[in-house]
Write a protein that holds these residues in place. Sequence first.
Motif, PDB file in Angstrom:
ATOM      1  N   SER A 148     -17.543   5.736  -8.014  1.00 26.59           N
ATOM      2  CA  SER A 148     -17.466   5.276  -9.407  1.00 26.59           C
ATOM      3  C   SER A 148     -16.363   4.242  -9.575  1.00 26.59           C
ATOM      4  N   GLY A 149     -15.189   4.533  -9.021  1.00 29.39           N
ATOM      5  CA  GLY A 149     -14.073   3.599  -9.142  1.00 29.39           C
ATOM      6  C   GLY A 149     -14.349   2.281  -8.447  1.00 29.39           C
ATOM      7  N   THR A 150     -14.959   2.342  -7.269  1.00 34.58           N
ATOM      8  CA  THR A 150     -15.256   1.127  -6.519  1.00 34.58           C
ATOM      9  C   THR A 150     -16.287   0.263  -7.244  1.00 34.58           C
ATOM     10  N   LEU A 151     -17.310   0.897  -7.820  1.00 35.69           N
ATOM     11  CA  LEU A 151     -18.334   0.143  -8.546  1.00 35.69           C
ATOM     12  C   LEU A 151     -17.754  -0.489  -9.814  1.00 35.69           C
ATOM     13  N   ILE A 152     -16.922   0.248 -10.526  1.00 37.13           N
ATOM     14  CA  ILE A 152     -16.289  -0.308 -11.724  1.00 37.13           C
ATOM     15  C   ILE A 152     -15.420  -1.509 -11.349  1.00 37.13           C
ATOM     16  N   PHE A 153     -14.670  -1.363 -10.261  1.00 38.40           N
ATOM     17  CA  PHE A 153     -13.854  -2.479  -9.781  1.00 38.40           C
ATOM     18  C   PHE A 153     -14.726  -3.681  -9.440  1.00 38.40           C
ATOM     19  N   CYS A 154     -15.862  -3.430  -8.774  1.00 34.49           N
ATOM     20  CA  CYS A 154     -16.777  -4.512  -8.381  1.00 34.49           C
ATOM     21  C   CYS A 154     -17.258  -5.290  -9.598  1.00 34.49           C
ATOM     22  N   ILE A 155     -17.688  -4.569 -10.626  1.00 35.75           N
ATOM     23  CA  ILE A 155     -18.204  -5.219 -11.833  1.00 35.75           C
ATOM     24  C   ILE A 155     -17.105  -6.007 -12.540  1.00 35.75           C
ATOM     25  N   ILE A 156     -15.936  -5.391 -12.702  1.00 33.96           N
ATOM     26  CA  ILE A 156     -14.834  -6.060 -13.395  1.00 33.96           C
ATOM     27  C   ILE A 156     -14.377  -7.302 -12.630  1.00 33.96           C
ATOM     28  N   PHE A 157     -14.241  -7.172 -11.309  1.00 34.79           N
ATOM     29  CA  PHE A 157     -13.751  -8.296 -10.517  1.00 34.79           C
ATOM     30  C   PHE A 157     -14.725  -9.460 -10.529  1.00 34.79           C
ATOM     31  N   ARG A 158     -16.030  -9.173 -10.349  1.00 29.74           N
ATOM     32  CA  ARG A 158     -16.980 -10.279 -10.304  1.00 29.74           C
ATOM     33  C   ARG A 158     -17.110 -10.961 -11.656  1.00 29.74           C
ATOM     34  N   TYR A 159     -17.206 -10.173 -12.712  1.00 30.72           N
ATOM     35  CA  TYR A 159     -17.317 -10.776 -14.039  1.00 30.72           C
ATOM     36  C   TYR A 159     -16.054 -11.554 -14.394  1.00 30.72           C
ATOM     37  N   SER A 160     -14.892 -11.052 -13.998  1.00 32.18           N
ATOM     38  CA  SER A 160     -13.639 -11.756 -14.268  1.00 32.18           C
ATOM     39  C   SER A 160     -13.579 -13.064 -13.496  1.00 32.18           C
ATOM     40  N   SER A 161     -14.060 -13.041 -12.244  1.00 35.69           N
ATOM     41  CA  SER A 161     -14.029 -14.258 -11.440  1.00 35.69           C
ATOM     42  C   SER A 161     -14.920 -15.344 -12.037  1.00 35.69           C
ATOM     43  N   ILE A 162     -16.048 -14.918 -12.624  1.00 33.90           N
ATOM     44  CA  ILE A 162     -16.939 -15.880 -13.265  1.00 33.90           C
ATOM     45  C   ILE A 162     -16.344 -16.359 -14.583  1.00 33.90           C
ATOM     46  N   ARG A 163     -15.825 -15.418 -15.356  1.00 30.73           N
ATOM     47  CA  ARG A 163     -15.276 -15.755 -16.681  1.00 30.73           C
ATOM     48  C   ARG A 163     -14.076 -16.678 -16.589  1.00 30.73           C
ATOM     49  N   PHE A 164     -13.192 -16.418 -15.622  1.00 29.91           N
ATOM     50  CA  PHE A 164     -11.954 -17.194 -15.510  1.00 29.91           C
ATOM     51  C   PHE A 164     -11.974 -18.194 -14.349  1.00 29.91           C
ATOM     52  N   ASN A 165     -13.163 -18.406 -13.811  1.00 27.84           N
ATOM     53  CA  ASN A 165     -13.353 -19.419 -12.751  1.00 27.84           C
ATOM     54  C   ASN A 165     -12.403 -19.183 -11.572  1.00 27.84           C
ATOM     55  N   ILE A 166     -12.340 -17.925 -11.123  1.00 32.86           N
ATOM     56  CA  ILE A 166     -11.496 -17.575  -9.979  1.00 32.86           C
ATOM     57  C   ILE A 166     -12.281 -17.836  -8.701  1.00 32.86           C
ATOM     58  N   HIS A 167     -11.656 -18.525  -7.759  1.00 32.17           N
ATOM     59  CA  HIS A 167     -12.322 -18.779  -6.482  1.00 32.17           C
ATOM     60  C   HIS A 167     -11.282 -19.036  -5.406  1.00 32.17           C
ATOM     61  N   LEU A 168     -11.696 -18.921  -4.163  1.00 32.41           N
ATOM     62  CA  LEU A 168     -10.802 -19.158  -3.054  1.00 32.41           C
ATOM     63  C   LEU A 168     -10.574 -20.658  -2.869  1.00 32.41           C
ATOM     64  N   PRO A 169      -9.464 -21.047  -2.223  1.00 32.82           N
ATOM     65  CA  PRO A 169      -9.219 -22.475  -1.977  1.00 32.82           C
ATOM     66  C   PRO A 169     -10.328 -23.083  -1.135  1.00 32.82           C
ATOM     67  N   LYS A 170     -10.638 -24.334  -1.407  1.00 32.19           N
ATOM     68  CA  LYS A 170     -11.679 -25.052  -0.660  1.00 32.19           C
ATOM     69  C   LYS A 170     -11.029 -26.158   0.146  1.00 32.19           C
ATOM     70  N   ALA A 171     -11.664 -26.471   1.285  1.00 31.20           N
ATOM     71  CA  ALA A 171     -11.168 -27.563   2.109  1.00 31.20           C
ATOM     72  C   ALA A 171     -11.381 -28.888   1.395  1.00 31.20           C
ATOM     73  N   LYS A 172     -10.409 -29.752   1.495  1.00 33.94           N
ATOM     74  CA  LYS A 172     -10.517 -31.073   0.868  1.00 33.94           C
ATOM     75  C   LYS A 172     -10.938 -32.110   1.876  1.00 33.94           C
TER      76      LYS A 172
END
Length: 200
Positions: free
Chosen positions: A176-200
């Motif tokens: 339950s905790g892992t699934l809740i974390f999964c949903i919160i993290f993914r939605y937050s990453s989309i909402r706040f445009n969180i992403h890993l650094p990209k090569a330039k």
Amino acid sequence: MKELIIILEYIGTFAFAFTGASVAAKSEYDFFGMLFLAFLTAVGGGTIRDMLLDVPVFWTISSVSLYIILIATLLTLFARSIFNKMQSTILLFDTIGLGIFAILGAQKALALNTNIETAIIMGIITGVLGGILRSVFNNEIPIIFKKEVYATTAALCSVAFIGLSYLEIPYYLNISGTLIFCIIFRYSSIRFNIHLPKAK
């Protein structure tokens, strides 16, 4: 615990089959095309995982997953008229499937006494490979190659599940905790445009 694992597998299979069939429907595939894409999305990651772990592929042992994929595809087929209004639903199902399959991949590897690193990798493969196949066969750029932290979400879910397992957190609370974390993290990453650094 075994019963819970089976239930999770069925829920994850339905969730990913639904997203695969939905993508196919939006691309105006026929029923067989929808069914094929739903199948790839739902079992692709688990198939490669089982092959790497050298165990029987899960859907060849029990055909229940195949019927779940069929049902999900039929439901999607008859709901084609409302697909344009279902983007948030599709995203939620995809996130749930991602979390569940990351957990199942890591859990199966741990049950076979692999090391932690292998368990994390198996969680990632189980979670993301079906989505990659879905995108490739639909002639799209796979989501893990875009800026969204899709594979990172699967990796963090695997790490969270394994960590809580070693802390001997009750299985139901762990999942339950892992699934809740999964949903919160993914939605937050989309909402706040969180992403890993990209090569330039």
